[in-house]
Design an enzyme around this catalytic site. Structure first.
Site, mmCIF file in Angstrom:
data_model
loop_
_atom_site.group_PDB
_atom_site.id
_atom_site.type_symbol
_atom_site.label_atom_id
_atom_site.label_comp_id
_atom_site.label_asym_id
_atom_site.label_seq_id
_atom_site.Cartn_x
_atom_site.Cartn_y
_atom_site.Cartn_z
ATOM 1 N N GLU A 165 0.797 -1.221 0.000
ATOM 2 C CA GLU A 165 0.000 0.000 0.000
ATOM 3 C C GLU A 165 0.833 1.276 0.000
ATOM 4 O OE1 GLU A 165 -3.545 1.985 2.656
ATOM 5 O OE2 GLU A 165 -3.116 -0.144 2.874
ATOM 6 N N ASP A 166 1.944 1.284 0.738
ATOM 7 C CA ASP A 166 2.649 2.566 0.845
ATOM 8 C C ASP A 166 4.072 2.601 0.293
ATOM 9 O OD1 ASP A 166 3.592 1.069 2.998
ATOM 10 O OD2 ASP A 166 3.436 2.681 4.447
ATOM 11 N N THR A 167 4.595 1.498 -0.249
ATOM 12 C CA THR A 167 5.953 1.609 -0.800
ATOM 13 C C THR A 167 6.179 0.933 -2.156
ATOM 14 O OG1 THR A 167 6.907 -0.345 0.276
ATOM 15 C CG2 THR A 167 6.932 1.731 1.537
ATOM 16 N N ARG A 168 5.242 0.120 -2.650
ATOM 17 C CA ARG A 168 5.486 -0.612 -3.901
ATOM 18 C C ARG A 168 5.801 0.317 -5.070
ATOM 19 N NH1 ARG A 168 4.571 -5.534 -6.196
ATOM 20 N NH2 ARG A 168 3.173 -6.259 -4.572
ATOM 21 N N GLU B 11 5.172 -12.962 6.674
ATOM 22 C CA GLU B 11 6.457 -13.001 5.952
ATOM 23 C C GLU B 11 7.607 -12.732 6.915
ATOM 24 O OE1 GLU B 11 5.269 -11.084 1.608
ATOM 25 O OE2 GLU B 11 6.841 -10.146 2.789
ATOM 26 N N GLY C 188 -1.311 -20.013 -10.401
ATOM 27 C CA GLY C 188 -1.905 -21.279 -9.995
ATOM 28 C C GLY C 188 -1.359 -21.852 -8.700
#
Length: 178
Positions: free
Chosen positions: A28-31, A93, A59
């Site tokens: 949301e804020d760094t991609r 993650e 898949g």
């Protein structure tokens, strides 16, 4: 180990990893900004960087693919930002990254992007609201087993955040003087 030393030491391919770097970040804020530029800079220098949008296999189960990407990367760079803790995916993650650090000796480089490292370490400040929401969700759970499982998950996240924030990293902030 500095970032330069970490990159220099991984310039050769090994059967142990398919990627030099795994990037963990809040979509949301760094991609489209910092993390996107970081990814491009890493790849422009000839390193393989795992970034979920590019490296997820069609898949396949997303979480398992992300975990495989973490396991197959020599270095994980965690971009802690104001919205990082809002994502349970990011926190899961992070737990996996810290597990690979502990069990497999993987390198971890935290970057504190517009967030104070002590807020990450203590889950206060910019991260407080996210954890308040997680705790409220636990309190609302009626089923004892589910409530215990949710509490255990939040405790794992807190521990991983504290552990990662205790690592030497980079604190990036834009100030009026820069």
């Amino acid at each position: 180990m500095t970032a330069h030393e970490a990159f220099s030491s991984c310039s050769f391919k090994s059967k142990l990893w398919n990627y030099d770097v795994f990037l963990s970040f809040s979509d949301e804020d760094t991609r489209k900004g910092f993390t996107g530029y970081l990814h491009d800079a890493i790849e422009d220098r000839g390193y393989m960087a795992y970034m979920d949008q590019d490296d997820l296999k069609i898949g396949e189960e997303i979480k398992e693919e992300l975990y495989r990407g973490i396991e197959e990367s020599k270095i994980s760079i965690i971009v802690f930002s104001k919205k990082y803790a809002d994502s349970s995916w990011c926190l899961d993650e992070l737990v996996k990254i810290m597990e690979c650090r502990s069990k497999l000796g993987r390198h971890v480089l935290p970057i504190f992007y517009h967030v104070d490292p002590s807020h990450v370490r203590k889950q206060n400040g910019d991260l407080a609201k996210a954890f308040q929401n997680y705790e409220e969700n636990i309190c609302e759970e009626k089923d004892d087993k589910k409530r215990e499982a949710k509490q255990a998950k939040v405790n794992q996240w807190r521990e991983a955040l504290t552990e990662a924030a205790n690592l030497a990293g980079h604190h990036l902030q834009i100030t009026d003087n820069r």
